[in-house]
Scaffold this motif. Structure first.
Motif, PDB file in Angstrom:
ATOM      1  N   VAL A  42       0.840  -1.201   0.000  1.00  0.00           N
ATOM      2  CA  VAL A  42       0.000   0.000   0.000  1.00  0.00           C
ATOM      3  C   VAL A  42       0.878   1.255   0.000  1.00  0.00           C
ATOM      4  CG1 VAL A  42      -1.707   1.314   1.304  1.00  0.00           C
ATOM      5  CG2 VAL A  42      -1.934  -1.172   1.112  1.00  0.00           C
ATOM      6  N   SER A  43       1.902   1.270   0.835  1.00  0.00           N
ATOM      7  CA  SER A  43       2.800   2.423   0.877  1.00  0.00           C
ATOM      8  C   SER A  43       3.519   2.599  -0.456  1.00  0.00           C
ATOM      9  CB  SER A  43       3.828   2.253   2.005  1.00  0.00           C
ATOM     10  OG  SER A  43       3.194   2.218   3.256  1.00  0.00           O
ATOM     11  N   PHE A  44       3.847   1.498  -1.097  1.00  0.00           N
ATOM     12  CA  PHE A  44       4.514   1.551  -2.398  1.00  0.00           C
ATOM     13  C   PHE A  44       3.604   2.231  -3.427  1.00  0.00           C
ATOM     14  CE2 PHE A  44       4.941  -0.647  -6.531  1.00  0.00           C
ATOM     15  CZ  PHE A  44       6.190  -0.192  -6.889  1.00  0.00           C
ATOM     16  N   LEU A  45       2.350   1.815  -3.476  1.00  0.00           N
ATOM     17  CA  LEU A  45       1.416   2.446  -4.410  1.00  0.00           C
ATOM     18  C   LEU A  45       1.197   3.908  -4.057  1.00  0.00           C
ATOM     19  CD1 LEU A  45      -1.313  -0.314  -4.893  1.00  0.00           C
ATOM     20  CD2 LEU A  45       0.617   0.225  -6.350  1.00  0.00           C
ATOM     21  N   ASP A  46       1.148   4.188  -2.762  1.00  0.00           N
ATOM     22  CA  ASP A  46       0.984   5.565  -2.306  1.00  0.00           C
ATOM     23  C   ASP A  46       2.088   6.452  -2.877  1.00  0.00           C
ATOM     24  OD1 ASP A  46       0.314   7.834  -1.011  1.00  0.00           O
ATOM     25  OD2 ASP A  46       0.664   7.091   1.017  1.00  0.00           O
ATOM     26  N   SER A  47       3.345   6.000  -2.778  1.00  0.00           N
ATOM     27  CA  SER A  47       4.473   6.798  -3.272  1.00  0.00           C
ATOM     28  C   SER A  47       4.430   6.946  -4.784  1.00  0.00           C
ATOM     29  CB  SER A  47       5.794   6.159  -2.848  1.00  0.00           C
ATOM     30  OG  SER A  47       5.975   4.916  -3.475  1.00  0.00           O
ATOM     31  N   LYS A  48       3.952   5.917  -5.486  1.00  0.00           N
ATOM     32  CA  LYS A  48       3.911   5.972  -6.945  1.00  0.00           C
ATOM     33  C   LYS A  48       2.850   6.943  -7.445  1.00  0.00           C
ATOM     34  CE  LYS A  48       7.152   3.178  -8.082  1.00  0.00           C
ATOM     35  NZ  LYS A  48       8.306   3.702  -8.816  1.00  0.00           N
ATOM     36  N   LEU A  49       1.715   6.967  -6.755  1.00  0.00           N
ATOM     37  CA  LEU A  49       0.597   7.785  -7.221  1.00  0.00           C
ATOM     38  C   LEU A  49       0.737   9.235  -6.800  1.00  0.00           C
ATOM     39  CD1 LEU A  49      -2.277   5.279  -6.521  1.00  0.00           C
ATOM     40  CD2 LEU A  49      -1.593   6.126  -8.750  1.00  0.00           C
ATOM     41  N   ARG A  50       1.641   9.507  -5.889  1.00  0.00           N
ATOM     42  CA  ARG A  50       1.732  10.853  -5.344  1.00  0.00           C
ATOM     43  C   ARG A  50       2.055  11.885  -6.409  1.00  0.00           C
ATOM     44  NH1 ARG A  50       5.630  10.597  -0.626  1.00  0.00           N
ATOM     45  NH2 ARG A  50       4.383   8.982   0.309  1.00  0.00           N
ATOM     46  N   SER A  51       3.011  11.563  -7.288  1.00  0.00           N
ATOM     47  CA  SER A  51       3.423  12.543  -8.288  1.00  0.00           C
ATOM     48  C   SER A  51       2.338  12.810  -9.307  1.00  0.00           C
ATOM     49  CB  SER A  51       4.692  12.053  -8.998  1.00  0.00           C
ATOM     50  OG  SER A  51       4.441  10.814  -9.618  1.00  0.00           O
ATOM     51  N   ASP A  52       1.393  11.852  -9.474  1.00  0.00           N
ATOM     52  CA  ASP A  52       0.323  12.044 -10.456  1.00  0.00           C
ATOM     53  C   ASP A  52      -0.913  12.700  -9.861  1.00  0.00           C
ATOM     54  OD1 ASP A  52       1.903  10.877 -12.344  1.00  0.00           O
ATOM     55  OD2 ASP A  52       1.148   8.855 -11.954  1.00  0.00           O
ATOM     56  N   THR A  53      -1.005  12.741  -8.543  1.00  0.00           N
ATOM     57  CA  THR A  53      -2.230  13.223  -7.899  1.00  0.00           C
ATOM     58  C   THR A  53      -1.896  14.381  -6.982  1.00  0.00           C
ATOM     59  OG1 THR A  53      -2.973  10.942  -7.919  1.00  0.00           O
ATOM     60  CG2 THR A  53      -4.255  12.500  -6.602  1.00  0.00           C
ATOM     61  N   PRO A  54      -2.125  15.626  -7.413  1.00  0.00           N
ATOM     62  CA  PRO A  54      -1.727  16.770  -6.581  1.00  0.00           C
ATOM     63  C   PRO A  54      -2.326  16.750  -5.193  1.00  0.00           C
ATOM     64  CG  PRO A  54      -2.331  17.460  -8.813  1.00  0.00           C
ATOM     65  CD  PRO A  54      -2.698  16.016  -8.697  1.00  0.00           C
ATOM     66  N   ALA A  55      -3.567  16.332  -5.073  1.00  0.00           N
ATOM     67  CA  ALA A  55      -4.184  16.342  -3.743  1.00  0.00           C
ATOM     68  C   ALA A  55      -3.490  15.364  -2.827  1.00  0.00           C
ATOM     69  CB  ALA A  55      -5.668  16.002  -3.861  1.00  0.00           C
TER      70      ALA A  55
ATOM     71  N   GLU B 118      -0.422   1.087 -15.948  1.00  0.00           N
ATOM     72  CA  GLU B 118      -1.814   0.981 -15.537  1.00  0.00           C
ATOM     73  C   GLU B 118      -2.207  -0.474 -15.296  1.00  0.00           C
ATOM     74  OE1 GLU B 118      -6.105   1.762 -17.565  1.00  0.00           O
ATOM     75  OE2 GLU B 118      -4.540   3.234 -17.945  1.00  0.00           O
ATOM     76  N   ALA B 119      -1.689  -1.369 -16.153  1.00  0.00           N
ATOM     77  CA  ALA B 119      -2.011  -2.791 -15.978  1.00  0.00           C
ATOM     78  C   ALA B 119      -1.493  -3.304 -14.645  1.00  0.00           C
ATOM     79  CB  ALA B 119      -1.421  -3.595 -17.131  1.00  0.00           C
ATOM     80  N   SER B 120      -0.252  -2.926 -14.297  1.00  0.00           N
ATOM     81  CA  SER B 120       0.309  -3.370 -13.018  1.00  0.00           C
ATOM     82  C   SER B 120      -0.462  -2.765 -11.861  1.00  0.00           C
ATOM     83  CB  SER B 120       1.788  -2.982 -12.920  1.00  0.00           C
ATOM     84  OG  SER B 120       2.529  -3.600 -13.940  1.00  0.00           O
ATOM     85  N   LEU B 121      -0.841  -1.496 -12.006  1.00  0.00           N
ATOM     86  CA  LEU B 121      -1.602  -0.834 -10.950  1.00  0.00           C
ATOM     87  C   LEU B 121      -2.936  -1.544 -10.727  1.00  0.00           C
ATOM     88  CD1 LEU B 121      -1.876   1.531  -8.988  1.00  0.00           C
ATOM     89  CD2 LEU B 121      -2.792   2.897 -10.870  1.00  0.00           C
ATOM     90  N   GLU B 122      -3.549  -1.969 -11.787  1.00  0.00           N
ATOM     91  CA  GLU B 122      -4.822  -2.690 -11.667  1.00  0.00           C
ATOM     92  C   GLU B 122      -4.630  -3.990 -10.909  1.00  0.00           C
ATOM     93  OE1 GLU B 122      -8.192  -4.800 -14.521  1.00  0.00           O
ATOM     94  OE2 GLU B 122      -6.759  -3.378 -15.379  1.00  0.00           O
ATOM     95  N   VAL B 123      -3.545  -4.696 -11.235  1.00  0.00           N
ATOM     96  CA  VAL B 123      -3.280  -5.964 -10.548  1.00  0.00           C
ATOM     97  C   VAL B 123      -3.068  -5.724  -9.061  1.00  0.00           C
ATOM     98  CG1 VAL B 123      -1.664  -7.878 -10.361  1.00  0.00           C
ATOM     99  CG2 VAL B 123      -2.362  -7.056 -12.612  1.00  0.00           C
ATOM    100  N   PHE B 124      -2.277  -4.718  -8.719  1.00  0.00           N
ATOM    101  CA  PHE B 124      -2.030  -4.402  -7.316  1.00  0.00           C
ATOM    102  C   PHE B 124      -3.355  -4.138  -6.594  1.00  0.00           C
ATOM    103  CE2 PHE B 124       2.500  -3.586  -8.167  1.00  0.00           C
ATOM    104  CZ  PHE B 124       3.059  -4.028  -6.981  1.00  0.00           C
ATOM    105  N   LEU B 125      -4.196  -3.312  -7.173  1.00  0.00           N
ATOM    106  CA  LEU B 125      -5.444  -2.943  -6.514  1.00  0.00           C
ATOM    107  C   LEU B 125      -6.370  -4.146  -6.345  1.00  0.00           C
ATOM    108  CD1 LEU B 125      -6.131   0.471  -8.293  1.00  0.00           C
ATOM    109  CD2 LEU B 125      -5.294   0.123  -5.979  1.00  0.00           C
ATOM    110  N   GLN B 126      -6.424  -4.996  -7.373  1.00  0.00           N
ATOM    111  CA  GLN B 126      -7.297  -6.164  -7.277  1.00  0.00           C
ATOM    112  C   GLN B 126      -6.839  -7.116  -6.182  1.00  0.00           C
ATOM    113  OE1 GLN B 126      -7.213  -7.697 -11.278  1.00  0.00           O
ATOM    114  NE2 GLN B 126      -9.160  -6.726 -11.824  1.00  0.00           N
TER     115      GLN B 126
END
Length: 1974
Positions: free
Chosen positions: A354-367, A391-399
């Motif tokens: 979860v923390s890994f995805l958090d760090s990855k999405l941070r640069s794309d999501t200003p909020a 995006e494909a990897s992100l989908e797998v992580f979330l699922q």
């Protein structure tokens, strides 16, 4: 110690000397008394021979014959041992000797091999005795010896010896040679093959782990330089741990080969099976260093086929990053892997995911970025990676995470929900995957019910918000699990309800807002939850007050609750400050926010400008991404691509194949099932040359005929194009496949993608595109030409491709492609030369090669191709195909830019219409395009690179190499490596920076210029305004965004290039210096690229606007932009800002022109020998019109001297260069001005007559420039000229006057430009005080910009130069001769005031600041303190009646004294005071005393003012004061103290009030303070109360101690203006002798504090040599005080010498000598010059002296315990290794103290060690202290480990104890002499000599211990003092030493000592030393 076996025989031989080996008979004579020697005895003899041969033999093998050492004559038997005789004699004495056992017996005490000559002798004896048998290595490396020092010395020599001397070839355990190393490196390492021996590595590892790491490190230095690859594999094979060297040596070497190295593949293939843990650590370390290195890590894993192992064996953040990238490249089934990991490792691993995805999405999501950065980085990630998750990897992580959400803790669950929201925001197509987050809830129903009940109560008003907060506090801190769950549920529900807040009624929403804010204020949420809460508040505020205002009110209410905490989150404050409408709607909140921002700035905690700008850019670019489907396409590739491709030139980055992969999505063919695709990927991942046949069978079974197109597509796009190293394997796969149809399919697929790449618009600008094309060319050539198959012309016409590339400027990419395609033809029987098809292509390439101005890189490509073909260029006739073809002129990266030739000074770009030779057309480049645009026709965009190719090609001409690095620079080839590092950094950073900066600038500019020019018919006016604005904006944004990343990138690149050539400390220093010198150059390249790109892009955006105006002009109609005028803006704007018909007003146009004047800090690196050179280009060659920003220097340089040479050269060819007349006139003017100034360099300019030559020349400068642009260039050169002769007063003022004339005549905005140029100068030169003052007085500096720049410099870490400069300007230009006001430099003065609170001597700075403000108020006509004495400020407000009554009493008291001066009691008056309530001892008494003191002081000061008022004008100011009132007050106080029971308590109270009044008076009056009344009062107290005999007068002693306390309270550090009276009081004869003469030394402690505070006040001035007249006078007074103590109270100095030396700076040698020369008055000092003085026989030597403090108080407790343990032999083994770090200060403290070392701690450690040494071995008369102790080992270690500054401080600390005869003096004297002997380095010996010598060459007195130590050093031949080179390094030094020697030893002895070895006389009880050998 027990005698070693055979020790007697060795001792006898040693006593007999080398002559015993002169012959066998002589040796037999020595051996005769002894029985047959045993192996142990022979080993002892060999050890003695080796040990005593040090320095007598060379280790050189020259002259050794073919028979080697067994026959070579080694030693002559006279000056060295004869090896032949020794071997023969020992063998004859015992023929049964087993020499193998002799080798094993060498492990004896005292054995050592000190140098290569000793090893040569030892091996010669061995070779002769053992008949040439190699030395048995198990005896040396079979285990650890008892004598580890001897083993280490043997290993050191044996490992570095030539093979003829000592070989390791016969080692029983050896690694295989490392064949195939690049750069011709030997596969066996060193010639003796030592580092193939595994036993050697084992032994060294065990030695390192057992405490000998430094010695082992020194042995490894040679192989680390010569053969690091072989050494690494040898070290990796060691079975023992390497101890501290594991991290220091082993791991960094592995990282080097993991990162990037020509031998990486070879080394890693051998290392992986040998030591997996070592490689795994290196992979993780590379990732921790920079997360973007994960691409290189994956490449290594694939090369080693070790991906699965690495994923299982590494920590979560690392393996998740690796798995994500592996899945993106289709190396891994991510879904299966994640499911397996979650099952095996549980919730901990899930939290990391979860923390890994958090760090990855941070640069794309200003909020999300806002929330995260507000509270700190997320856990788990090593840093924000530059490689995005697809995006494909992100989908797998979330699922997978959603499927296991029940295992997540509540806090992590909330974070996961936030990640889901961010994922949907970044990728809306994932909304279906994420679904409803409510399914993730994990709270029990009863918990939910209780949580909701609390909310219902607070909304119903049953419980207040504060009450609920208290409940939540209790739940959070509760130990009950249920209460904690209720707390988590309530917080979760509150956050979850946020989406419904807009529907809440106002009352409930207000209550919720209060609760929300209180949660944050009381820290009830933290980490992720805190980030969510802050984000929600920010989102609510961003909704704005205009959109209904409901959520905005929620945000403001919540924010008010924690407004006082905002300074904790600097970035959050920045986001809040950008919220529109907040300041207008909530002024109070705005004030709180401003206060928080001020606090953040003051604390230095503000976020960096880089981060802010990048965040702003991302926010501006934020837009909903286009919907993308994850449906598998025909190629079977995921369609999601990263928003911004990772830079292809980034170190360790992978190839960006975006163009290929996007094209692959458009190809349609059948795709197999996912199962088949995974299987094929797995087979390809694991295919090698060894298993290719088996893998081909498996592939053919998996891939049916219908799927061959899919497989070909996969193999070409995913493999061949991106993995050129595996081409041979893939070609072999095709061959083994054996199907022609498969080969044809692959060829057709490759041709298709080659055409795609050739058509790519990115081919010219992106390196990775060219790399892909080159790889495809190599792949096609190996598929076709290498197999005798043609490349059909209908598929690819190579000649036509080259011709088109010539026209389009793509040859840089195409020629590499052609070369790689044709090179495999050499393996063909058909297509190798002289094949006609190939020869025709080669002929065309020769024609390209012969073009003028073509880039060197293109010529290199052609040369490489011909070399691979084994042909010469002259063998091929060039074709004529290029004749008549036109090529692109703009941004053509294939050709060098030419020198300026156009009249306007702009360079004519090559490649205009003309012949193929590259001759430029006469037509102005781009003129047609400009005309087309002017006519309304859209000009085509100018494709090309972002960087001017001319700059990159000539980058090496601009690189600055600091002269300090000249020597090391040649060795390291810095001139080659630094441009490479800078080039890489620029290419790495430029793309994203320029993209963002240009996008933001263009969007902003487009909106503004279209609004302002809505009625402007002239397209040129629109274009001009747009260019001015967009250039300034883009360059400023690019600079602030790029500077810090550029600094990091250049530093990383330099470290990578230099890491194997320098040690760590030196590397960091060199890198820092190179980065500082070249950073501005990098920034300027980025700025230039951004400006040029912005102009092109804004033209593209405004093409429609240009065309519309052209159409209106052609139709003869007035122009109006109807679309813009009909929108809401014009009507909503104020009248002044609305568009008007026709041209812009001058005021409006000025707004756009001001964009070109934005001051920036990047400057070209144009410094030469530390002098500023002209900023910008040549005079008369302006860059952009109207800009003052310096352009990039041209290839020819930028100075006027260069211009003169260029003009001369042009004149010789008959061509007149542009502005030739201007240049010649300006150069002539410069020469005449220099000659005129040289006649009288120091003459005042103002005093020159108007007709003087200098003033005439100054007036002439206005006629030289012909325009504002040329005037600016002239001003640039004059500005640089000012600094070149700053030492000359007339030079500075004359050139400054010339600038002033230019400003008035041509450039009114010159101050703005000059200030910008000033900011761009290097710090070392810009802060010249006289130049700065002259510019400021002439009005040539723009004060707002100068003020901000100085404030920024003062707030930085290197503020010293700026502070001195600013103080000078303030003093001279604000106070002495004011030309500017304090308001003009407000920020600077504020920063100086803050700085004064952090440094010593800050009171003087504060006084100057206040004086500047006072003078400015007077100049402005505002009331300010009068020049005369003003009434003292009162503390508490006193009632006027009280003051008046006390004044009457004071007046009455004065009359009583006049009437009865002898009366002492005055009982009636005192009774009246008591009756009035003034003597009750309460607050009224203190008021009475204070008012009395104030009245007395005021009366005294007013007497001076009154006397001055009655003097005639011009008369001298009176110096006499009336002390009547002061004396009267003293008499009253003394009367109350002595006659009426006041006693010492009343005296203490009086002095306390007096100190308070004095300090307040000094602070308020500043420079006008007069301390004489206070001094008079103190002198009166001493005269009245000082006891005649302190021994009998107890009350008198208490009075003296109270006076000492008063003096301590008013010390100079507190009241600098009272410093001189204070010093006089301290030395007063009524205080000093009586306080120090008190019985039991009761006054010594108080007086010590007074002396110490005085020395502390002087310390910064003395340390920095800042001796003003006042400070120099104060220093002399302090010196006299110490002389007084030395004469009258030497015991005081003796006892407190340590404390006093602690605060005396090292530079104050005479002052320290005064303290150390003290000796007890009862002692009679022996004459140190007495011949043959035996110091150790003096009885005083056995007695330790008195000293303070006690030993236990010297060191911090923990450090003292560790030191004691070390001295006792039981301390931690690494204690000494970390000692150096503990003796250094933090950077902030080091800045204040002027040294990086903790000097008091060094002094204490040296003193403590000496004390314990004396206690451990109490001295006895006639004996010298033992030096072979742990105490000396500690001092020796420090001496070797510290750098030059640290050693100097340590030696000074030791020399501070060379005093009068005592045990300490004797020990430290012997210790210094021993350190001199054992130094091992002449540098250390020279430093010891320096410390002693500089204490002797100052004026007397000289400490006795210092004299006897230096005399012993220069007189005793043991120390060979006069043989050292530093005694004769220069004639002056030689004379100095001889002079000191004569004064110490007498003339005759000195001459003898200096001229040769002195007589062998016994000194200091030491035996005479043998004469040194020649």
């Amino acid at each position: 110690m027990a005698e070693p076996p055979g020790g007697r025989l060795a001792a006898a031989l040693e006593a007999a000397g080398c002559g015993a080996s002169a012959s066998e008979a002589a040796l037999a004579k020595v051996l005769q008394p002894f029985p047959s020697p045993s192996e142990a005895a022979v080993a002892g003899v060999l050890g003695m021979v080796a040990r005593t041969s040090e320095g007598r033999l060379s280790g050189d093998m020259a002259g050794v014959g073919p028979g080697g050492l067994a026959t070579a004559p080694v030693g002559d038997g006279s000056s060295s041992w004869n090896a032949a005789v020794l071997a023969a004699g020992l063998t004859a004495a015992n023929p049964r000797l087993d020499w193998q056992h002799v080798a094993a017996a060498l492990d004896q005490p005292g054995f050592a091999v000190p140098d290569a000559g000793a090893l040569k002798l030892l091996m010669a004896v061995w070779a002769r005795a053992s008949a040439g048998t190699p030395f048995p290595l198990p005896a040396l490396v079979g285990g650890l010896w008892g004598n580890t020092a001897g083993q280490l010395s043997f290993l050191r020599q044996a490992a570095a010896a030539p093979p003829e001397l000592f070989t390791w070839v016969h080692a029983p355990r050896r690694q295989e040679p490392l064949e195939g190393l690049h750069a011709g490196k030997s596969p066996v390492g060193t010639p003796n093959q030592a580092w193939l021996c595994l036993d050697l590595a084992d032994t060294l590892a065990r030695l390192s782990d057992s405490g000998h790491a430094p010695a082992v490190r020194s042995i490894l230095e040679l192989p680390l330089k010569q053969c690091p690859e072989v050494l690494l594999l040898c070290m990796a094979a060691a079975q023992a741990s390497w101890g501290p060297l594991q991290q220091e040596v082993v791991d960094p070497v592995v990282v080097t080969y993991v990162a990037s190295h020509p031998n990486s593949a070879l080394v890693l293939q051998r290392l992986w099976p040998l030591n997996r843990d070592l490689l795994l650590r290196a992979l993780a370390a590379l990732y921790q260093k920079d997360a973007s290195n994960i691409a290189r890590v994956l490449d290594v894993c694939q090369e080693l086929k070790a991906l699965t192992v690495v994923l299982d064996a590494t920590p979560a953040p690392f393996c998740l990053e690796l798995a994500a990238l592996a899945a993106r490249r289709e190396y891994l089934n991510l879904e299966k892997w994640l499911a397996d990991q979650f099952t095996a490792k549980g919730s901990g691993f899930m939290q990391s995911a979860v923390s890994f995805l958090d760090s990855k999405l941070r640069s794309d999501t200003p909020a999300l970025q806002t929330a995260a950065t507000a509270v700190g980085p997320a856990q788990g990630a090593a840093g924000a990676s530059r490689i995005n998750v697809s995006e494909a990897s992100l989908e797998v992580f979330l699922q997978v995470l959603a499927g296991n959400a029940g295992l997540l803790p509540s806090d992590t669950l909330q974070q996961f929900k936030m990640v889901q929201s961010a994922a949907v925001q970044a990728h809306p197509q994932l909304a279906g995957v994420v679904g409803d987050s409510s399914s993730l809830e994990a709270f029990a129903p009863d918990i939910e019910e209780e949580a909701n009940a609390y909310f219902q109560r607070v909304y119903a008003g049953e419980i207040a918000v504060d009450g609920l907060v208290e409940v939540l506090k209790g739940f959070k801190n509760s130990t009950l699990g249920r209460e904690q769950e209720v707390f988590a549920c309530m917080v979760h529900n509150l956050f979850d309800e946020y989406r419904f807040f807009p529907k809440y009624p106002d009352k409930e929403l207000h209550t919720t807002a209060l609760l929300f804010g209180q949660l944050i204020h009381h820290s009830l949420v933290s980490s992720v939850s805190l980030g969510i809460a802050l984000r929600y508040v920010l989102e609510a505020l961003r909704s704005g007050p205009s959109s209904g205002g409901k959520m905005f009110r929620f945000g403001t209410t919540a924010l008010k609750q924690f407004a006082g905490d905002l300074a904790q989150w600097p970035q959050y404050c920045n986001h809040l400050s950008q919220v529109a409408g907040l300041k207008e709607a909530e002024p109070e909140l705005a004030k709180s926010l401003d206060a928080a921002l001020v606090q953040v700035a003051a604390n230095g905690a503000a976020a960096s400008a880089v981060a802010e700008t990048v965040a702003a850019a991302k926010a501006a670019e934020a837009a909903t991404p286009p919907a993308r489907s994850r449906e598998g396409n025909a190629a079977g590739f995921p369609t999601a691509m990263p928003a911004t491709p990772s830079n292809p030139n980034m170190l360790f980055s992978t190839i960006n194949a975006e163009t290929l992969e996007m094209s692959a999505q458009n190809v349609s063919f059948p795709v197999p099932e996912d199962k088949t695709i995974d299987r094929v990927h797995f087979i390809i991942n694991n295919i090698t040359v060894m298993n290719i046949e088996q893998k081909v069978k498996e592939l053919k079974a998996q891939v049916a005929l219908d799927y061959w197109p899919w497989f070909a597509n996969y193999l070409v796009v995913k493999r061949a194009a991106q993995e050129p190293n595996f081409h041979a394997t893939y070609v072999a796969l095709v061959d083994k496949w054996g199907e022609r149809q498969m080969r044809d399919t692959l060829v057709n697929t490759t041709v298709h993608y080659i055409k795609v790449m050739l058509g790519s618009s990115k081919l010219k600008s992106i390196t990775s595109e060219r790399t892909l094309l080159k790889n495809l060319g190599a792949w096609l050539g190996k598929l076709t030409l290498a197999n005798n198959r043609p490349v059909l012309q209908k598929h690819i016409d190579l000649k036509q491709i080259i011709l088109e590339a010539y026209e389009q400027g793509k040859m840089l990419a195409v020629l590499s492609f052609v070369r790689m395609l044709l090179e495999p033809a050499m393996d063909s029987r058909v297509f190798k030369p002289p094949n006609p098809w190939v020869m025709a292509i080669l002929a065309l390439l020769v024609e390209v090669y012969n073009l003028d101005n073509i880039k060197t890189g293109l010529k290199f490509e052609v040369e490489l191709l011909f070399k691979s073909m084994n042909m010469q260029l002259q063998d091929v006739q060039p074709s004529g195909l290029l004749a008549g073809r036109r090529r692109e002129s703009l941004d053509n990266i294939d050709f060098q830019a030419q020198r300026p030739t156009s009249q306007g000074g702009m360079a004519t770009l090559p490649g205009g219409a003309g012949p193929p030779g590259g001759t430029p057309s006469k037509a102005e480049p781009g003129a047609a395009a400009a005309a087309a645009v002017g006519d309304g026709k859209p000009a085509p965009p100018a494709p090309g690179p972002m960087i001017d190719p001319n700059i990159i090609a000539n980058l090496h001409n601009y690189i600055a190499i600091n002269p300090q690095l000249a020597i090391v620079g040649e060795r390291l080839q810095l001139k080659r490596l630094v441009p490479m590092a800078v080039d890489r950094a620029i290419v790495e950073i430029i793309s994203p920076v320029v993209d963002r900066s240009v996008t933001i600038a263009c969007m902003t500019t487009q909106g503004l210029v279209l609004k302002d020019h809505a009625l402007e018919p002239d397209s040129e006016a629109l274009r001009k305004s747009a260019h001015l604005m967009v250039t300034g904006l883009a360059q400023s944004l690019a600079l602030v965004t790029a500077k810090e990343p550029l600094r990091i990138a250049v530093a990383n690149n330099l470290r990578a290039l230099l890491t194997n050539q320098l040690d760590a400390n030196t590397l960091e220093q060199v890198v820092a210096m190179l980065v500082a010198d070249n950073l501005d150059l990098c920034c300027q390249v980025i700025e230039k690229a951004a400006g040029e790109r912005a102009q092109r892009e804004i033209d593209e955006r405004l093409q429609g606007a240009y065309a519309a105006r052209a159409r209106a002009k052609q139709a003869g109609q007035p122009f109006a932009d109807a679309a813009l005028l009909n929108c809401r803006f014009p009507s909503a704007l104020p009248e002044a800002l609305r568009p008007r018909p026709g041209q812009l007003t001058a005021q409006q146009q000025r707004v756009y022109e001001d964009f070109s004047r934005i001051p920036r800090t990047a400057a070209a690196a144009q410094q030469s020998a530390g002098q500023p050179r002209p900023v910008g280009g040549q005079p008369g060659e302006p860059g952009e019109p109207g800009t003052g920003a310096p352009g990039m220097p041209g290839p020819g340089g930028a100075s006027m001297q260069d211009a003169e040479q260029a003009a001369a050269a042009a004149g010789a060819t008959g061509m007149a260069p542009p502005h030739a007349d201007l240049r010649s006139r300006f150069i002539s003017w410069l020469q005449r001005m220099d000659q005129a100034v040289a006649k009288d360099p120091q003459a005042p300019f103002a005093s020159l007559s108007d007709g003087s030559e200098v003033k005439v020349l100054v007036s002439e400068i206005a006629a030289i420039p012909t325009s504002e642009a040329t005037a600016l260039e002239v001003a640039k050169n004059i500005f640089a000229k000012v600094y070149q002769g700053a030492a000359s007063r007339l030079h500075v003022t004359a050139y400054v006057a010339s600038l002033e004339v230019l400003k008035e005549a041509a450039v009114r905005r010159l101050p703005v430009e000059l200030t910008a140029w000033f900011a761009q100068l290097p710090e070392e030169g810009k802060f010249h005080k006289d130049v700065g003052e002259a510019l400021l007085r002439a009005g040539l500096l723009y004060l707002p910009d100068l003020d901000l720049y100085l404030a920024k410099a003062l707030a930085g870490p290197r503020y010293q130069l700026a502070a001195e400069f600013a103080l000078h300007l303030v003093q001279q230009c604000c106070v002495v001769e004011p030309v500017v006001s304090a308001q003009d430099l407000a920020h600077t003065l504020d920063l100086l005031a803050k700085l004064a609170t952090r440094v010593s001597g800050g009171n003087a700075v504060l006084q100057l600041v206040e004086e500047a403000r006072r003078v400015s108020m007077l100049r402005a006509g505002k009331p300010a303190p009068a020049s005369g004495p003003a009434p003292l400020p009162e503390g508490p407000k006193d009632p006027p009646q009280l003051v008046e009554s006390i004044m009457k009493l004071f007046d009455r008291w004065a009359r009583l004294l006049e009437e009865a001066p002898q009366e002492k009691v005055h009982a009636p008056f005192v009774q009246d005071l008591q009756a009035a309530g003034f003597l009750k001892g309460d607050d009224m008494t203190e008021r009475f005393l204070r008012i009395m003191i104030q009245l007395a002081v005021q009366h005294c000061l007013r007497s001076e003012a009154a006397a001055a008022a009655n003097l005639p004008p011009g008369a001298a100011r009176p110096t006499a004061l009336s002390f009547i009132a002061v004396d009267a007050a003293v008499r009253l106080f003394v009367c109350l103290i002595t006659q009426h029971g006041g006693g010492s308590s009343l005296f203490v109270k009086v002095l306390g009030i007096l100190a308070t009044v004095l300090q307040r008076d000094a602070d308020e009056r500043g420079g006008a303070f007069n301390g004489r009344p206070y001094f008079r009062m103190c002198v009166g107290f001493l005269a009245e109360l000082s006891p005649a005999d302190p021994a009998t007068d107890e009350a008198g002693l208490q009075y003296l101690q109270a006076m000492a306390a008063f003096l301590y309270a008013t010390r100079a550090l507190k009241a600098p203006a009272f410093a001189f009276p204070w010093l006089q009081l301290v030395a007063d004869r009524r205080l000093l002798p009586r306080l120090l003469g008190a019985p039991g030394h009761r006054g010594w402690g108080s007086y010590l504090q007074l002396v110490l505070v005085q020395l502390r006040f002087l310390e910064p001035f003395l340390r920095n040599a800042e001796l003003t007249d006042a400070v120099r006078l104060l220093y002399k007074g302090t010196l006299r005080l110490l002389l007084l103590l030395l004469h009258d109270f030497p015991e005081f100095l003796c006892e407190f010498h340590f404390h006093l030396c602690d605060v005396i700076p090292p530079s104050c040698i005479q002052m320290r000598n005064l303290v150390l020369s003290a000796f007890p008055r009862a002692m009679r000092l022996p004459d140190p010059f007495t011949p043959n003085l035996k110091v150790d026989l003096l009885p005083e030597i056995a007695a330790p002296p008195r000293y303070v403090p006690a030993p236990d108080a010297l060191l911090p407790p923990q450090m003292r315990a560790e030191v004691d343990g070390h001295l006792a032999g039981r301390g931690p083994p690494n204690f000494r290794l970390g000692l150096r770090g503990r003796l250094t200060l933090p950077p902030a403290d080091a800045l204040v103290c002027g040294t990086k070392y903790n000097v008091p701690l060094i002094n204490a450690l040296a003193f403590y060690t000496g004390i314990r040494a004396v206690e451990a071995a109490p001295p006895k008369p006639g004996s010298s202290p033992a030096m072979a102790t742990p105490h000396m080992e500690l001092l020796q270690h420090l001496l070797r480990d510290l750098d030059t500054e640290g050693r100097y401080l340590l030696i000074n600390a030791l020399a501070n104890h060379l005093r009068f005869p005592n045990a300490h003096t004797h020990y430290f004297s012997c210790a210094i002499l021993s350190l001199f002997t054992e130094a091992g380095s002449e540098l250390i010996q020279e430093q010891i000599t320096r410390v002693l010598l500089e204490r002797l060459i100052v004026n007397r007195p000289h400490p006795w211990g210092l004299l006897i130590t230096f005399i012993e050093l220069i007189k005793n031949p043991r120390y060979s003092f006069w043989s050292h080179a530093f005694t004769r390094v220069a004639p002056e030094i030689e004379r100095l030493f001889e002079s000191v020697a004569r004064s110490c030893m007498g003339p005759q002895v000195a001459v003898a000592a200096a001229g040769g070895p002195p007589p062998a006389a016994k000194e200091d009880g030491l035996p005479p030393a043998a004469p040194a050998m020649a």
